[in-house]
Design a protein around this motif. Structure first.
Motif, short mmCIF file in Angstrom:
data_model
loop_
_atom_site.label_atom_id
_atom_site.label_comp_id
_atom_site.label_asym_id
_atom_site.label_seq_id
_atom_site.Cartn_x
_atom_site.Cartn_y
_atom_site.Cartn_z
N VAL A 152 76.04 44.67 -62.40
CA VAL A 152 75.08 44.02 -61.35
C VAL A 152 75.87 42.61 -61.01
CG1 VAL A 152 72.88 42.77 -60.86
CG2 VAL A 152 73.23 45.07 -62.07
N ASP A 153 76.06 42.55 -59.48
CA ASP A 153 76.77 40.93 -59.39
C ASP A 153 75.55 40.18 -58.56
OD1 ASP A 153 77.91 39.28 -57.35
OD2 ASP A 153 79.77 40.27 -57.75
N THR A 154 75.32 39.12 -59.07
CA THR A 154 74.44 38.18 -58.77
C THR A 154 74.52 37.85 -57.34
OG1 THR A 154 75.46 36.39 -59.58
CG2 THR A 154 73.79 37.47 -60.98
N CYS A 155 75.53 37.53 -56.72
CA CYS A 155 75.77 37.15 -55.28
C CYS A 155 75.54 38.38 -54.55
CB CYS A 155 77.19 36.48 -55.14
SG CYS A 155 77.84 36.60 -53.42
N HIS A 156 75.78 39.47 -54.83
CA HIS A 156 75.62 40.67 -53.86
C HIS A 156 74.28 40.94 -54.04
CE1 HIS A 156 80.00 41.96 -55.23
NE2 HIS A 156 79.90 41.00 -54.49
N LEU A 157 73.62 40.74 -55.05
CA LEU A 157 72.01 40.91 -54.94
C LEU A 157 71.48 40.35 -53.91
CD1 LEU A 157 70.63 41.15 -58.64
CD2 LEU A 157 71.07 42.93 -57.11
N VAL B 145 76.63 39.52 -46.39
CA VAL B 145 77.88 38.93 -46.36
C VAL B 145 78.51 38.48 -47.70
CG1 VAL B 145 79.55 37.33 -45.39
CG2 VAL B 145 77.85 38.33 -43.77
N ASP B 146 79.57 38.98 -48.08
CA ASP B 146 79.80 38.91 -49.47
C ASP B 146 80.83 37.47 -49.87
OD1 ASP B 146 80.72 38.89 -52.28
OD2 ASP B 146 82.00 40.72 -52.16
N ARG B 147 80.34 36.27 -50.13
CA ARG B 147 81.16 35.11 -50.27
C ARG B 147 80.81 34.52 -51.60
NH1 ARG B 147 83.40 37.37 -46.98
NH2 ARG B 147 83.92 36.77 -44.90
N HIS B 148 81.58 34.43 -52.59
CA HIS B 148 81.29 33.83 -53.84
C HIS B 148 81.36 32.17 -53.78
CE1 HIS B 148 82.73 37.91 -55.99
NE2 HIS B 148 81.79 37.80 -54.99
N GLU B 149 80.47 31.58 -54.44
CA GLU B 149 80.46 30.21 -54.69
C GLU B 149 80.56 29.96 -56.04
OE1 GLU B 149 81.33 27.25 -54.09
OE2 GLU B 149 80.45 27.12 -52.21
ZN LIG Z 1 81.77 39.76 -54.17
#
Ligand SMILES: [Zn+2]
Ligand SMILES: [Zn+2]
Length: 275
Positions: free
Chosen positions: A174-179, A224-228
């Motif tokens: 599970v990816d928090t940013c993607h969720l 949109v997938d942009r990690h911070e």
């Molecule tokens: Zn990502």
């Protein structure tokens, strides 16, 4: 939650453990090959030995992340075949290194139902080709373009299309940013509980084997997938405070995947843990 990051492998996969130590990590995620090209050098037996020695010395759990080129759902036959072969090769590397889980993105396909079946077929083939224990972990995605796996129902559909024996060697990351990008709001207490209740009902929390801990540059539901960096994006600190203190995930590894500053991000997460 065990806290770590995606560590580099320049100089060989075994070198990642020292980087994890320098970052103060409990666990680490790595690529087992060049993630941006199809050509991959075979693992040298000496490097496998060094890797296993480092794993024993540091006692840090490891997960692998697959190459970004893999699209197991590709409509193009050649690309799909190449992707399925690469997935099996990466699962084999995990097996040889003793890594229990290979995290991968399900890929993209214009027709979601067809795409999900192709992902399942690629997974089943890889699992049958590589006997052992290593699991294939489907990552939840942001749903950018025609990317699959952004709704929990899609993740469940992939797993359900795989027959029982092979299905036992699958799980979820599970990816928090993607969720958040996919529209699951973890920023409120209510949204957090609803999201994991739904994940439990549709996929089963016991199938969650890893987390990617990333804040999001972009707003809720943007796909949109942009990690911070943790706490510096649209999600803020609250979702991460809930996660690192959630007893259901106490034994699960969580990996920061920002572009840099792993040590700092791990420290921020650790600072959220209630004693
Ligand atoms: Zn990502
Ligand atoms: Zn991720």
């Amino acid at each position: 939650m065990l806290l770590g990051a995606h560590e580099g492998i320049a100089g060989g996969v075994s070198t990642a453990f020292a980087r994890a130590e320098a970052d103060g990590a409990d666990c680490l995620q790595i690529f087992t090959r060049n993630a941006r090209g199809w050509a991959a050098k075979p693992l040298e037996p000496d490097e496998v030995k060094r890797f296993q020695g480092e794993a024993r010395r540091t006692r840090k759990p490891v997960a692998a992340h697959s190459s970004y080129l893999i699209n197991s759902a590709a409509a193009d036959r050649d690309l799909r075949k190449k992707s399925w072969d690469a997935l099996a090769d990466e699962l084999d590397r995990c097996e040889r290194l003793g890594i229990p889980g290979l995290i991968f993105h399900p890929g993209s396909h214009e027709n979601a139902a067809q795409g999900l079946e192709l992902v399942a077929e690629g997974m089943q083939r890889a699992i049958e080709k590589v006997p052992g224990k290593a699991k294939l972990l489907v990552e939840t995605t942001a749903g950018q373009g025609s990317s699959l796996g952004w709704r929990f129902e899609e993740i469940a559909a992939i797993r359900q299309a795989i027959p029982g024996a092979a299905r036992r060697r699958t799980g979820v990351c599970v990816d928090t940013c993607h969720l958040f990008a996919a529209g699951y709001d973890l920023t409120t207490e209510e949204g957090y509980h609803r999201t994991f209740q739904e994940l439990d009902r549709v996929v089963g929390l016991s199938n969650v084997r890893a987390f990617h801990l990333n804040d999001s540059k972009k707003p809720l539901g943007c796909r949109v997938d942009r990690h911070e960096h943790i706490g510096q994006g649209a999600m803020g600190l609250d979702p991460f405070r809930r996660l690192v203190n959630d007893p259901r995930f106490a034994e699960i590894p969580g990996f920061v995947e920002t572009e840099s500053r792993f040590k700092e991000n791990i420290e921020v997460l650790r600072g959220l843990v209630r004693r």
